[in-house]
Design an enzyme around this catalytic site. Structure first.
Site, PDB file in Angstrom:
ATOM      1  N   GLU A   1      40.868  42.037  44.979  1.00 49.29           N
ATOM      2  CA  GLU A   1      41.282  40.673  45.321  1.00 49.29           C
ATOM      3  C   GLU A   1      40.195  39.626  45.115  1.00 49.29           C
ATOM      4  O   GLU A   1      40.500  38.450  44.969  1.00 49.29           O
ATOM      5  CB  GLU A   1      41.845  40.596  46.741  1.00 49.29           C
ATOM      6  CG  GLU A   1      40.868  40.747  47.855  1.00 49.29           C
ATOM      7  CD  GLU A   1      41.556  40.768  49.212  1.00 49.29           C
ATOM      8  OE1 GLU A   1      41.331  39.820  49.978  1.00 49.29           O
ATOM      9  OE2 GLU A   1      42.288  41.718  49.498  1.00 49.29           O
ATOM     10  N   ASP A   2      38.929  40.043  45.065  1.00 48.44           N
ATOM     11  CA  ASP A   2      37.846  39.055  45.005  1.00 48.44           C
ATOM     12  C   ASP A   2      37.005  39.082  43.733  1.00 48.44           C
ATOM     13  O   ASP A   2      36.072  38.293  43.609  1.00 48.44           O
ATOM     14  CB  ASP A   2      36.898  39.255  46.198  1.00 48.44           C
ATOM     15  CG  ASP A   2      37.544  38.891  47.525  1.00 48.44           C
ATOM     16  OD1 ASP A   2      38.584  38.204  47.522  1.00 48.44           O
ATOM     17  OD2 ASP A   2      37.013  39.307  48.572  1.00 48.44           O
TER      18      ASP A   2
END
Length: 183
Positions: A64-65
């Protein structure tokens, strides 16, 4: 020896992927500090006997990052690790409120490994929020974060008594510290 090598490769992978990231708090710690704390908490919870969960903890925010892909994690660390990482990943295409509600809804049905990672992540996040909160967050937003984390962890209960106790302590101490900030 393979588990140790896999751990070292995961640490290097996470460090490389998160190289320019810092925590949102006023201390702006390197993001790797958070990942190592989550991995350490998972290692303690499993007495070092589940390298899959520890490696997944190091990698839990990569999808997600960072620009990491599921296929890349699966290729480097195997399907079990990739599966746990995927289970602990928010879908950034969704609105924030929907992502947060999905975490609450998914918690009770997550795999035991994903529950451990999520629980350790929430312990780490509450500790950070209490000691180094984002400077631009008003008190109300910080308290709302604590309450949301508590709702997620409600669905993780029964996973690991020690981690749950650490969460409860971080929750109570953190709220007390935040409320003291309002004085």
């Amino acid at each position: 020896m393979t588990a140790l090598l896999d751990f070292a490769r995961a640490l290097e992978f996470a460090a490389h992927k998160h190289i320019d990231q810092r925590r949102k708090g006023v201390r702006a710690e390197p993001y790797l500090n958070h990942l190592s704390e989550v991995a350490f908490l998972c290692a303690e919870a499993t007495a070092g006997n589940d390298p899959v969960v520890v490696i997944a903890a190091l990698l839990h925010d990569t999808l997600e990052d960072t620009d990491a892909s599921y296929e890349e994690i699966e290729q480097h660390f195997g399907a079990e690790v990739a599966g746990v990482v995927a289970e602990t990943t928010d879908d950034k295409r969704l609105r924030k409120a929907e992502r947060k509600q999905r975490q609450i809804d998914a918690a009770p049905t997550a795999s035991s490994r994903a529950k451990l990672v999520k629980l350790a992540d929430k312990v780490s996040n509450l500790r950070s929020m209490a000691h180094s909160p984002p400077a631009d967050w008003p008190l109300e937003r910080k308290i709302e974060y604590f309450e949301w984390a508590h709702a997620v962890v409600a669905g993780l209960r029964g996973t690991d008594a020690r981690l749950e106790s650490l969460f409860d302590r971080a929750y109570e101490d953190g709220l007390a510290e935040l409320r003291g900030e309002a004085v």
